[in-house]
Design an enzyme around this catalytic site. Structure first.
Site, PDB file in Angstrom:
ATOM      1  N   GLN A   1      -7.577  -2.513  -0.888  1.00 54.54           N
ATOM      2  CA  GLN A   1      -8.674  -3.621  -0.701  1.00 54.54           C
ATOM      3  C   GLN A   1      -9.309  -3.814   0.259  1.00 54.54           C
ATOM      4  O   GLN A   1     -11.798  -3.658   0.017  1.00 54.54           O
ATOM      5  CB  GLN A   1      -7.955  -5.041  -0.194  1.00 54.54           C
ATOM      6  CG  GLN A   1      -8.667  -5.735  -1.245  1.00 54.54           C
ATOM      7  CD  GLN A   1      -7.865  -7.146  -1.582  1.00 54.54           C
ATOM      8  OE1 GLN A   1      -7.369  -7.391  -1.008  1.00 54.54           O
ATOM      9  NE2 GLN A   1      -7.810  -7.901  -3.024  1.00 54.54           N
ATOM     10  N   PHE A   2      -9.797  -3.262   1.327  1.00 49.23           N
ATOM     11  CA  PHE A   2     -10.218  -3.097   2.864  1.00 49.23           C
ATOM     12  C   PHE A   2     -10.196  -1.881   3.211  1.00 49.23           C
ATOM     13  O   PHE A   2      -8.952  -2.152   3.022  1.00 49.23           O
ATOM     14  CB  PHE A   2     -10.294  -4.097   3.520  1.00 49.23           C
ATOM     15  CG  PHE A   2     -10.964  -5.350   2.686  1.00 49.23           C
ATOM     16  CD1 PHE A   2     -12.359  -5.402   3.317  1.00 49.23           C
ATOM     17  CD2 PHE A   2     -11.520  -6.388   1.948  1.00 49.23           C
ATOM     18  CE1 PHE A   2     -13.385  -6.250   2.696  1.00 49.23           C
ATOM     19  CE2 PHE A   2     -11.023  -7.052   2.018  1.00 49.23           C
ATOM     20  CZ  PHE A   2     -12.379  -7.611   2.095  1.00 49.23           C
TER      21      PHE A   2
ATOM     22  N   GLU B   1       0.564  -1.141  -0.014  1.00 50.64           N
ATOM     23  CA  GLU B   1       0.252  -0.447   0.491  1.00 50.64           C
ATOM     24  C   GLU B   1       1.151   1.345  -0.317  1.00 50.64           C
ATOM     25  O   GLU B   1       0.557   2.375  -0.731  1.00 50.64           O
ATOM     26  CB  GLU B   1      -0.870   0.393   0.930  1.00 50.64           C
ATOM     27  CG  GLU B   1      -2.658  -0.412   0.812  1.00 50.64           C
ATOM     28  CD  GLU B   1      -1.739  -2.127   1.214  1.00 50.64           C
ATOM     29  OE1 GLU B   1      -0.797  -2.879   1.917  1.00 50.64           O
ATOM     30  OE2 GLU B   1      -2.898  -3.189   0.926  1.00 50.64           O
TER      31      GLU B   1
ATOM     32  N   HIS C   1     -11.504  -6.026   9.309  1.00 50.38           N
ATOM     33  CA  HIS C   1     -12.376  -5.541   7.483  1.00 50.38           C
ATOM     34  C   HIS C   1     -13.718  -5.277   7.906  1.00 50.38           C
ATOM     35  O   HIS C   1     -14.377  -5.447   7.061  1.00 50.38           O
ATOM     36  CB  HIS C   1     -12.309  -7.144   7.044  1.00 50.38           C
ATOM     37  CG  HIS C   1     -11.679  -8.043   6.620  1.00 50.38           C
ATOM     38  ND1 HIS C   1     -10.739  -8.627   7.107  1.00 50.38           N
ATOM     39  CD2 HIS C   1     -10.891  -8.315   5.690  1.00 50.38           C
ATOM     40  CE1 HIS C   1      -9.463  -9.584   6.644  1.00 50.38           C
ATOM     41  NE2 HIS C   1      -9.899  -8.596   5.177  1.00 50.38           N
TER      42      HIS C   1
ATOM     43  N   ASP D   1      -9.029  -1.172   5.967  1.00 52.28           N
ATOM     44  CA  ASP D   1      -8.459  -1.195   6.940  1.00 52.28           C
ATOM     45  C   ASP D   1      -7.306  -1.386   6.657  1.00 52.28           C
ATOM     46  O   ASP D   1      -6.020  -1.088   7.653  1.00 52.28           O
ATOM     47  CB  ASP D   1      -8.703  -2.671   7.268  1.00 52.28           C
ATOM     48  CG  ASP D   1      -9.894  -2.987   7.774  1.00 52.28           C
ATOM     49  OD1 ASP D   1     -11.095  -2.637   9.619  1.00 52.28           O
ATOM     50  OD2 ASP D   1     -11.766  -2.460   6.687  1.00 52.28           O
ATOM     51  N   PHE D   2      -6.266  -1.720   5.462  1.00 52.56           N
ATOM     52  CA  PHE D   2      -5.401  -1.593   5.106  1.00 52.56           C
ATOM     53  C   PHE D   2      -4.375  -0.926   4.550  1.00 52.56           C
ATOM     54  O   PHE D   2      -3.415  -0.472   4.730  1.00 52.56           O
ATOM     55  CB  PHE D   2      -5.055  -2.814   3.647  1.00 52.56           C
ATOM     56  CG  PHE D   2      -5.728  -4.306   4.018  1.00 52.56           C
ATOM     57  CD1 PHE D   2      -6.380  -4.542   4.935  1.00 52.56           C
ATOM     58  CD2 PHE D   2      -6.864  -4.242   2.928  1.00 52.56           C
ATOM     59  CE1 PHE D   2      -6.496  -5.931   5.464  1.00 52.56           C
ATOM     60  CE2 PHE D   2      -7.110  -5.868   3.137  1.00 52.56           C
ATOM     61  CZ  PHE D   2      -6.578  -6.705   3.966  1.00 52.56           C
TER      62      PHE D   2
END
Ligand SMILES: Cc1ncc(C[n+]2csc(CCOP(=O)(O)OP(=O)(O)O)c2C)c(N)n1
Length: 663
Positions: free
Chosen positions: A424-425, A402, A469, A427-428
């Site tokens: 992707q989420f 990321e 997630h 959270d990441f």
């Protein structure tokens, strides 16, 4: 006296050799002057590159004027070789107007499109990913250009180094990664920094060609890098070079070199790149003492004249309005209306997908990047079919990195290419946090460069996905000046706001609640259209209470209001959090006298708290009850359905709403 360094012969003509020598002399003489000014307290900090000039000068001399270079804090020779006027550098260091940052950032922390130099942020590593992005833009436009980026050996321990080399490798980006291995990272010797014999050996691990070059030997630096650069232009690929050199002064001037053994200092002093080259040129009869002295006089005169220009410049001043204005690049939003009246009912997820696709059709210089977004269509299938329509140059699967990809997006923007990055989420995003809040957010304020990047943030709970997630982490970003934060709750808004996010040249975090993806439907124009940021939607009109919320909270509020027709509430869906529609908020509160602010995130430090504070400050006389905030529990988000329901603010909202009505 003969030089300690042995120079390869017959490679360059006298004129080339002389020019290289003069180019090294300049940063050395500037530094000598700066050290005097430092002792006189006339400049604040100084990171010396004395002893390392051959690398900055040699590498930069191999670049074409329109090729970018990304230097670090010891690379004065890059700036002088690119012929940046000295008075501008001096003004920059004195925080004056003719510098590059309007007094907003210090030393070499700036970029300039004029000279194709992109300076560092203090965090060192992001620089490497930015170089990837610049190179990717060249590759995208099929230009045969290389990008050179510097790091110290200390910086190679950062994850950003690994990510940037890996990205450059899998995408065949022509980036020249230059490690200046100068023995120490602040006070840390190489033995405590890494355990491979040579840092160049790491190239193999990334599938990258690598070389070791004597960084104090200007002829070796120049001829080898030139050869490599030419071959990279013809056969685009990343190359890693480790330059062996030494840091002859302290990390910065105030910190000294007590921890460096004297033998090391003595050893490297004999290898001074300028003294040795001078001896070589004298012994070969290429230069004479007189010519050298003459050139030194010319450079010293230039330094004095330019220093005077900077000294004479007045101390910078600005206004609060001007400072705030420069945080974002000006964006003149003009709404695009749908071409036809044709509409279709779509799900939230389809609206986002359409918004993205139509933007890809509209902006030919838009690239979409993310994990699994190409053949697989993304984990939520939002980009399904995009690869077939737009091709692999524009729909790019990324490695799992990321931070490197956000930095790459920054580099794309620097080199004129727009991008959307799918996290992707959401959270990441923590793995890409640094470049977002420190690079993208601050770059326009610092040196007038925009970050034309949209970060897509699939977020939110209610889907039984547990602590990693389910987060809705908008508050990590709403507090950082320079970012825009959008959070739609309906398909119509999502599609129109996505178009605007991509049109807007500033960095936008676009929150997409996963629980809404397939549960919320709405009639949406089939054509492209855009909607303004900073405009809340008034979904219900009432005069008893104001409900202010966004994202999934909007749907929770609607559910409660549908069950309780006796509650006459104004319901505001904020739609964007930065910019925030304060006017709509204040108008509603002034009308109803009571307000409840609902957010899905845990309560403390969320946007509800700031909205509450603003209402207290602006609408105090109109309030008939304390401002109420409702948020989720102060815990991570649990996985089991019962626990998640208990965590979420939804249930508490109904109770608190009833209480406030009868207050
Ligand atoms: C993320 C981060 N951690 C720590 C620092 C503090 N710091 C600044 S420069 C530096 C040493 C860098 O060493 P190296 O990369 O070898 O470059 P050199 O200074 O030797 O040229 C450190 C620790 C920082 N600026 N950023």
């Amino acid at each position: 006296m003969l030089p300690e360094i042995s120079y390869p012969s017959n490679t360059l003509d006298s004129n080339q050799l002389t020019q290289l020598f003069f180019k090294m002399l300049k940063p050395r003489l500037i530094e000598e002057k700066m050290l005097i000014l430092l002792r006189q307290g006339r400049i604040s900090k100084w990171f010396s590159g004395i002893g390392q000039e051959a690398i900055s000068v040699g590498v930069t001399s191999c670049l074409f004027p329109d090729e970018y270079v990304l230097p670090m804090h010891r690379n004065l020779g890059v700036f002088t070789t690119k012929e940046v006027p000295l008075h501008r550098l001096f003004s920059q260091w004195q925080g004056k107007k003719s510098g590059f940052t309007k007094g907003r950032d210090r030393s070499f922390h700036f970029g300039t499109q004029e000279y194709k130099i992109i300076g560092m942020i203090s965090h060192l590593g992001p620089q490497l990913g930015v170089a990837d992005g610049i190179a990717l833009a060249h590759q995208f436009r099929k230009e045969k250009k290389i990008t050179a980026v510097f790091t110290g050996e200390g910086g190679t321990s950062e994850g950003d180094f690994h990510e940037a080399l890996n990205i450059a490798s899998v995408w065949d980006l022509p980036v020249l990664f230059c490690i200046e291995n100068n023995g120490y990272g602040l006070s840390t010797p190489t033995a405590e920094q890494y355990r491979c014999e040579n840092l160049a050996d790491r190239g193999a691990g990334y599938g990258i060609e690598s070389h070791i070059i004597d960084g104090n030997n200007i002829i070796e630096v120049y001829t080898k890098v030139n050869e490599i650069a030419e071959s990279m232009r013809e056969n685009p690929r990343p190359v890693l070079i480790e330059f062996k050199t030494f840091r002859m002064r302290g990390h910065e001037e105030a910190s000294g070199t007590k921890y460096v053994p004297q033998e090391l200092m003595d050893f490297w002093e004999k290898k001074d790149p300028i003294e040795n080259f001078k001896k070589y040129l004298l012994s070969e009869g290429i230069l004479t003492e007189e010519k050298i002295t003459h050139q030194e006089d010319l450079i010293r005169a230039e330094i004095s004249a330019h220093l005077k220009m900077a000294d004479d410049e007045e101390v910078i001043s600005s206004t609060v309005e001007n400072e705030i204005k420069d945080v974002y690049q000006h964006f003149n939003f003009t709404p695009t209306l749908p071409k036809t009246s044709q509409k279709e009912e779509v799900r939230f997820i389809d609206a986002i997908s359409q918004g993205l696709k139509q933007s890809m059709q509209r902006h030919e210089n838009l690239i979409l990047m993310g994990q699994d977004v190409a053949d697989y269509g993304g984990v939520f299938k939002i980009t399904e079919g995009f690869l077939e329509e737009f091709g692999r140059e524009r729909i790019k699967n990324t490695p799992i990195c990321e931070s490197g990809i956000v930095s790459t997006a920054m580099g794309l923007s620097i080199n004129g290419v727009k991008s959307v990055v799918e996290l992707q989420f959401s959270d990441f995003v923590s793995s890409g946090f640094n470049p977002i809040v420190n690079y993208l957010a601050k770059v326009h304020y610092r040196w007038n460069q925009n970050a034309d990047v949209v970060l897509r943030m699939p977020c939110g709970a209610g889907v039984g996905a547990g602590p990693f997630h389910s987060q809705t982490n908008e508050a990590w970003f709403t507090k950082t000046p320079g970012l825009k934060v959008v959070y739609p709750a309906f398909p119509y808004d999502a599609k129109g706001l996505m178009a605007t996010a991509i049109e807007d040249p500033n960095p936008v975090l676009f929150f997409e609640h996963k629980a809404l993806y397939r549960s919320i439907r709405q009639e949406v124009p089939v054509d492209y259209y855009s909607l303004p940021f900073g405009k809340a939607a008034q979904l219900r009109k009432g005069d008893k209470i104001s409900i202010i919320t966004y994202g999934a909270g909007v749907h929770w509020a609607i559910e409660v209001l549908n069950k309780n027709s006796h509650i006459h509430a104004d319901l505001l869906d904020l739609r964007s959090l930065q910019p925030l529609d304060k006017e709509a908020i204040f108008n509603s509160v002034k009308k109803t006298g009571k307000v409840i602010i609902l957010q899905e995130d845990s309560l403390f430090g969320g946007i509800a708290s700031d909205i509450s504070a603003m209402i207290s400050e602006e609408c105090f006389e109109y309030l008939d009850a304390p401002v109420k905030r409702v948020g989720s529990l102060e815990t991570p988000i649990p996985f089991s359905k019962n626990l998640e329901d208990q965590y979420l603010a939804k249930a508490e909202f109904e109770t608190e709403l009833e209480k406030l009505i009868v207050y």
